[in-house]
Design an enzyme around this catalytic site. Sequence first.
Site, short mmCIF file in Angstrom:
data_model
loop_
_atom_site.label_atom_id
_atom_site.label_comp_id
_atom_site.label_asym_id
_atom_site.label_seq_id
_atom_site.Cartn_x
_atom_site.Cartn_y
_atom_site.Cartn_z
N GLY A 96 -68.28 7.49 18.54
CA GLY A 96 -69.34 8.42 18.88
C GLY A 96 -69.47 8.78 20.35
N LYS A 139 -83.53 6.91 20.51
CA LYS A 139 -84.55 7.07 19.45
C LYS A 139 -85.53 5.90 19.59
CE LYS A 139 -81.99 8.91 15.57
NZ LYS A 139 -81.53 8.64 14.19
N ASP A 159 -80.49 3.38 18.56
CA ASP A 159 -81.40 3.55 17.44
C ASP A 159 -82.26 2.27 17.33
OD1 ASP A 159 -82.39 4.77 15.08
OD2 ASP A 159 -80.86 3.86 13.84
N PHE A 200 -82.24 12.36 12.15
CA PHE A 200 -80.80 12.14 12.22
C PHE A 200 -80.13 13.33 12.91
CE2 PHE A 200 -76.49 11.20 11.06
CZ PHE A 200 -76.47 9.82 11.14
N VAL A 201 -79.26 13.04 13.86
CA VAL A 201 -78.61 14.11 14.62
C VAL A 201 -77.09 13.97 14.58
CG1 VAL A 201 -80.55 14.56 16.18
CG2 VAL A 201 -78.87 12.80 16.78
N ARG A 250 -68.64 15.89 14.34
CA ARG A 250 -68.60 15.37 15.71
C ARG A 250 -68.31 16.47 16.72
NH1 ARG A 250 -68.38 9.71 15.61
NH2 ARG A 250 -67.29 8.79 13.86
P1 IMP Z 1 -78.38 0.75 16.30
O1 IMP Z 1 -77.70 -0.57 16.23
O2 IMP Z 1 -79.39 0.92 15.20
O3 IMP Z 1 -78.98 1.05 17.65
O4 IMP Z 1 -77.27 1.78 15.92
C1 IMP Z 1 -76.74 2.69 16.79
C2 IMP Z 1 -75.59 3.39 16.10
O5 IMP Z 1 -76.01 4.02 14.90
C3 IMP Z 1 -75.06 4.50 16.99
O6 IMP Z 1 -74.00 4.04 17.79
C4 IMP Z 1 -74.60 5.52 15.97
O7 IMP Z 1 -73.29 5.24 15.58
C5 IMP Z 1 -75.49 5.31 14.78
N1 IMP Z 1 -76.60 6.28 14.73
C6 IMP Z 1 -77.92 6.04 14.85
N2 IMP Z 1 -78.66 7.15 14.74
C7 IMP Z 1 -77.78 8.16 14.59
C8 IMP Z 1 -77.93 9.58 14.45
O8 IMP Z 1 -79.02 10.18 14.45
N3 IMP Z 1 -76.77 10.30 14.31
C9 IMP Z 1 -75.54 9.70 14.31
N4 IMP Z 1 -75.35 8.39 14.45
C10 IMP Z 1 -76.47 7.62 14.59
MG MG Z 2 -71.90 4.63 17.44
#
Ligand code: IMP
Ligand code: MG
Length: 178
Positions: A43, A132, A104, A153-154, A166
């Site tokens: 990403g 977020k 996130d 979600f984006v 992407r």
């Molecule tokens: P976390 O461990 O919950 O902070 O997860 C973060 C990962 O979740 C990011 O590196 C993304 O790969 C994925 N992710 C979280 N929210 C989104 C979104 O809105 N769009 C796309 N990928 C997301």
């Molecule tokens: Mg990621």
Amino acid sequence: MNYSVSDVLISAEQIAEKVRKLGEDIGRDYDGQDLMVIGILKGAVIFLSDLVRAIPATVEVSLDFMAVSSYGDSTKTSGIVRIVKDLDSSIKGRNILLVEDIVDTGLTLAYLVKLMHEREPRSLQICALLDKEERRRVHVPIRYRGFSIPDTFVVGYGLDYSGKWRGYPDIRTVEAAD
Ligand code: IMP
Ligand code: MG
């Protein structure tokens, strides 16, 4: 459920302006020093490639990448992260900047930060394009933040939904199509 790409949340121009600003900030903080920029695949790749070109040449930048995947199903983040691809180089004694597309729950980065600290870098900071905040479950110290976004979600500019979308030059929301 089918999903489709919806409204532009952050335009390509807004992203470019922010990346310029982040590059300046990083340039100021690491002026005359080495900086190893670590991208979290996949990403962060598009963001990282723009970001490193916005960092002034007074910083000696090198690159490495890491790929991770969360255990468990995709809707529930477990916080246990599997390293799919580890770094090629040692980070011991180096200045490290971890670059992520979005924070996130924070579980992925919290895990990575802990792992990285065990490898004894000189310094370790985080740069995330999107934050977020509402969804945060564990604190992650984001030193360089692009945009705070609502709990939606984006996709685009490197971010995907199931591997798709992407390549959009901007950040868009996703909505249920039927
Ligand atoms: P976390 O461990 O919950 O902070 O997860 C973060 C990962 O979740 C990011 O590196 C993304 O790969 C994925 N992710 C979280 N929210 C989104 C979104 O809105 N769009 C796309 N990928 C997301
Ligand atoms: Mg990621």
